[in-house]
Design a protein around this motif. Structure first.
Motif, PDB file in Angstrom:
ATOM      1  N   LEU A 236      -6.016  -1.295 -10.105  1.00  5.55           N
ATOM      2  CA  LEU A 236      -6.355  -1.887  -8.810  1.00  5.55           C
ATOM      3  C   LEU A 236      -7.717  -2.565  -8.786  1.00  5.55           C
ATOM      4  O   LEU A 236      -7.866  -3.645  -8.240  1.00  5.55           O
ATOM      5  CB  LEU A 236      -6.269  -0.811  -7.718  1.00  5.55           C
ATOM      6  CG  LEU A 236      -4.859  -0.205  -7.549  1.00  5.55           C
ATOM      7  CD1 LEU A 236      -4.860   0.841  -6.453  1.00  5.55           C
ATOM      8  CD2 LEU A 236      -3.827  -1.295  -7.261  1.00  5.55           C
TER       9      LEU A 236
ATOM     10  N   PRO B 281      -6.674  -1.868   0.917  1.00  7.76           N
ATOM     11  CA  PRO B 281      -5.661  -1.706   1.960  1.00  7.76           C
ATOM     12  C   PRO B 281      -6.221  -2.034   3.343  1.00  7.76           C
ATOM     13  O   PRO B 281      -7.400  -1.818   3.620  1.00  7.76           O
ATOM     14  CB  PRO B 281      -5.301  -0.221   1.857  1.00  7.76           C
ATOM     15  CG  PRO B 281      -6.540   0.426   1.338  1.00  7.76           C
ATOM     16  CD  PRO B 281      -7.184  -0.572   0.427  1.00  7.76           C
TER      17      PRO B 281
ATOM     18  N   ASN C 129       0.841  -1.198   0.000  1.00 11.21           N
ATOM     19  CA  ASN C 129       0.000   0.000   0.000  1.00 11.21           C
ATOM     20  C   ASN C 129       0.876   1.248   0.000  1.00 11.21           C
ATOM     21  O   ASN C 129       1.473   1.567   1.016  1.00 11.21           O
ATOM     22  CB  ASN C 129      -0.920   0.013   1.214  1.00 11.21           C
ATOM     23  CG  ASN C 129      -1.857   1.208   1.212  1.00 11.21           C
ATOM     24  OD1 ASN C 129      -2.087   1.816   0.167  1.00 11.21           O
ATOM     25  ND2 ASN C 129      -2.387   1.560   2.366  1.00 11.21           N
ATOM     26  N   PRO C 130       0.956   1.931  -1.141  1.00 15.97           N
ATOM     27  CA  PRO C 130       0.349   1.580  -2.432  1.00 15.97           C
ATOM     28  C   PRO C 130       1.045   0.385  -3.073  1.00 15.97           C
ATOM     29  O   PRO C 130       2.175   0.051  -2.719  1.00 15.97           O
ATOM     30  CB  PRO C 130       0.549   2.849  -3.261  1.00 15.97           C
ATOM     31  CG  PRO C 130       1.732   3.499  -2.666  1.00 15.97           C
ATOM     32  CD  PRO C 130       1.676   3.216  -1.195  1.00 15.97           C
ATOM     33  N   HIS C 131       0.359  -0.228  -4.016  1.00 11.30           N
ATOM     34  CA  HIS C 131       0.826  -1.438  -4.688  1.00 11.30           C
ATOM     35  C   HIS C 131       2.140  -1.148  -5.416  1.00 11.30           C
ATOM     36  O   HIS C 131       2.232  -0.249  -6.236  1.00 11.30           O
ATOM     37  CB  HIS C 131      -0.254  -1.883  -5.675  1.00 11.30           C
ATOM     38  CG  HIS C 131      -0.029  -3.235  -6.266  1.00 11.30           C
ATOM     39  ND1 HIS C 131       1.146  -3.934  -6.161  1.00 11.30           N
ATOM     40  CD2 HIS C 131      -0.863  -4.034  -6.991  1.00 11.30           C
ATOM     41  CE1 HIS C 131       1.034  -5.091  -6.791  1.00 11.30           C
ATOM     42  NE2 HIS C 131      -0.182  -5.172  -7.296  1.00 11.30           N
TER      43      HIS C 131
ATOM     44  N   SER D  90      -1.965  -4.789   2.178  1.00 10.26           N
ATOM     45  CA  SER D  90      -3.225  -4.790   1.433  1.00 10.26           C
ATOM     46  C   SER D  90      -3.600  -6.202   1.028  1.00 10.26           C
ATOM     47  O   SER D  90      -2.753  -7.101   0.985  1.00 10.26           O
ATOM     48  CB  SER D  90      -3.106  -3.924   0.177  1.00 10.26           C
ATOM     49  OG  SER D  90      -2.756  -2.600   0.504  1.00 10.26           O
TER      50      SER D  90
ATOM     51  N   GLU E 112      -4.932   7.108 -11.271  1.00  7.25           N
ATOM     52  CA  GLU E 112      -4.024   6.623 -10.240  1.00  7.25           C
ATOM     53  C   GLU E 112      -4.387   5.201  -9.798  1.00  7.25           C
ATOM     54  O   GLU E 112      -3.506   4.407  -9.463  1.00  7.25           O
ATOM     55  CB  GLU E 112      -4.044   7.548  -9.023  1.00  7.25           C
ATOM     56  CG  GLU E 112      -3.255   8.822  -9.190  1.00  7.25           C
ATOM     57  CD  GLU E 112      -3.019   9.520  -7.848  1.00  7.25           C
ATOM     58  OE1 GLU E 112      -3.511   9.031  -6.814  1.00  7.25           O
ATOM     59  OE2 GLU E 112      -2.335  10.565  -7.862  1.00  7.25           O
ATOM     60  N   ALA E 113      -5.657   4.893  -9.800  1.00  8.89           N
ATOM     61  CA  ALA E 113      -6.121   3.584  -9.320  1.00  8.89           C
ATOM     62  C   ALA E 113      -6.377   2.609 -10.465  1.00  8.89           C
ATOM     63  O   ALA E 113      -6.995   1.555 -10.255  1.00  8.89           O
ATOM     64  CB  ALA E 113      -7.406   3.771  -8.513  1.00  8.89           C
TER      65      ALA E 113
ATOM     66  N   PHE F  56      -7.360   7.492  -3.526  1.00 10.60           N
ATOM     67  CA  PHE F  56      -6.577   8.015  -4.645  1.00 10.60           C
ATOM     68  C   PHE F  56      -7.234   9.275  -5.212  1.00 10.60           C
ATOM     69  O   PHE F  56      -8.436   9.493  -5.044  1.00 10.60           O
ATOM     70  CB  PHE F  56      -6.428   6.952  -5.737  1.00 10.60           C
ATOM     71  CG  PHE F  56      -5.638   5.756  -5.292  1.00 10.60           C
ATOM     72  CD1 PHE F  56      -4.251   5.760  -5.348  1.00 10.60           C
ATOM     73  CD2 PHE F  56      -6.276   4.630  -4.785  1.00 10.60           C
ATOM     74  CE1 PHE F  56      -3.515   4.657  -4.931  1.00 10.60           C
ATOM     75  CE2 PHE F  56      -5.554   3.527  -4.365  1.00 10.60           C
ATOM     76  CZ  PHE F  56      -4.163   3.548  -4.434  1.00 10.60           C
TER      77      PHE F  56
END
Length: 412
Positions: free
Chosen positions: A328, A369, A235-237, A376, A324-325, A319
């Motif tokens: 995911l 997360p 987190n973040p990946h 996460s 940005e995501a 995010f």
């Protein structure tokens, strides 16, 4: 029909490779005929394999010399291959005269003044003229810019050919689906070995090595990736493996990209080193609900918007925006390529729905997360769209986090 063992035998039905090659080529020829193109020139290794049924190894993937030409109205493709003498001896579905050498510029490593790019373009143009399609657009998937310029210098109209091949490959044949299942079954087994190996003190890269060894031993052509993401790297990946040492109480997730006879996996599972904390369980349960909800709507006639609507927004996950995501809460087609149609994301799928059809195969992945900062949860399933609905072909259990490595865990 239920298939027999992992490798083919003479006494039960299995993958029919001759049928596989013929059906893929027929689909490519049909896609070309429906377009306004005179021919398809392919440097993308996945397209070359789909059209010709040939392979040379991953070492040559990004050299931009190996290519094939599929011409509208011509029965067989023409293969340009660095190992053409070997190919002429070892394959019987392309005529020897249609298997030619491939040199190119080796991504610019061969000096420009040698003229290999010009020679390559001249070979292609000569074949276009031979079959009377030199005045039609030439579809090209990927290549180096100098090759495009060389073709244009011969007044060839170069256009996007990848769009044709992406649409050709979207519906899988019976044999493609069976190969995807076999590839996934290899990762099913690897996850058992990883669960046994996960313990305090082991490093991410050591776990990656275990997966590589097992898959290569079972006949994987290439293990494209084994991403091991532990603890706060989740987190973040981070989307890659490190040399981090795993400690008790941490959540760990894996993504494995196996390739068996050309067909890929993209397959996440989540584990803990020790018993999971309440926060880890809550994160996992959310990720599991999101993925199960989205799988439940999959059937012919449903849309990508139906799937994406089951996922949380980027802002709900913390995010700034959906860009940005993007990877995911996500789905992507999978087959001879890692990312194929359909691609599903809240970034565009809610406003641009794409109809799901029988024979599509895609992977769905969710991420959540843990509130306690220990990492996460990440889950991924591969789905075949069937006549009645869907089939999940990734079989390692997902109903709860798999706990490993310490007393009281599922694996010790």
């Amino acid at each position: 029909m239920p298939k027999s063992g992992f490798n083919g035998v003479d006494f039960e039905s299995n993958v029919n490779y001759d049928r596989l090659r013929k059906e893929r080529l027929a689909k490519a020829k049909e896609g070309l005929k429906k377009s306004d193109l005179g021919a398809l020139l392919c440097y993308d290794f996945d397209n070359i394999r789909y059209i010709t049924g040939t392979y040379i190894g991953e070492w040559n993937r990004n050299k931009m010399n190996r290519h094939c030409l599929l011409i509208d109205g011509v029965e067989e493709p023409i293969l340009f291959d660095p190992a053409c003498p070997s190919k002429r001896q070892r394959i019987d579905w392309i005529k020897p005269e249609n298997i030619l050498p491939a040199v190119g510029s080796m991504r610019g490593a061969i000096p420009k003044e040698v003229g290999m790019i010009e020679k390559e373009a001249e070979e292609v143009v000569a074949l276009l003229k031979k079959y009377g399609v030199e005045n039609k657009p030439l579809g090209l998937d990927i290549t180096d810019v100098p090759m495009v310029r060389a073709l244009e210098s011969h007044n060839v109209e170069v256009v996007d050919g990848q769009a044709v091949m992406v649409d050709v490959r979207i519906i899988k044949t019976e044999d493609e689906i069976e190969l995807l299942k076999k590839s996934a079954s290899m990762v099913d087994g690897v996850y058992y070995d990883l669960a046994k190996a996960l313990r305090p003190g082991i490093m991410e890269n050591e776990l990656s090595a275990i997966a590589h060894k097992k898959l290569i031993g079972w006949g994987s052509e290439v293990v494209e990736f084994v991403n091991v993401i532990s603890g706060q790297r989740g987190n973040p990946h981070s989307h890659t493996t490190s040399n981090r040492m795993i400690r008790p109480g941490e959540i760990v997730y894996f993504d494995i990209g196996n390739t068996y006879n050309g067909y890929k996996t993209c397959y996440y599972r989540t584990f803990t080193c020790g018993k999971p904390t309440p926060a880890q369980v809550r994160a996992y349960d959310k990720a599991l609900k999101w993925i199960n909800d989205s799988i439940s709507v999959i059937k012919p006639g449903a849309t990508s918007a139906d799937v994406a609507a089951c996922w949380p927004s980027a802002t709900e996950l913390g995010f700034k925006n959906e860009e940005e995501a993007f990877l995911l809460q996500f789905a992507h087609g999978i087959g001879i390529g890692l990312w194929e149609k359909p691609i599903i994301s809240r970034l565009f799928s809610l406003d641009n729905p794409f109809e799901l059809r029988e024979g599509m195969v895609f992977a769905i992945e969710t991420w959540c997360p843990a509130e306690d900062g220990t990492g996460s949860a990440r889950i991924e399933q591969e789905i075949v769209v069937t006549k009645e609905g869907h089939e999940i072909i990734t079989k390692f259990p997902v109903d709860e986090i798999t706990s490993c490595g310490l007393p009281g865990c599922q694996f010790l």
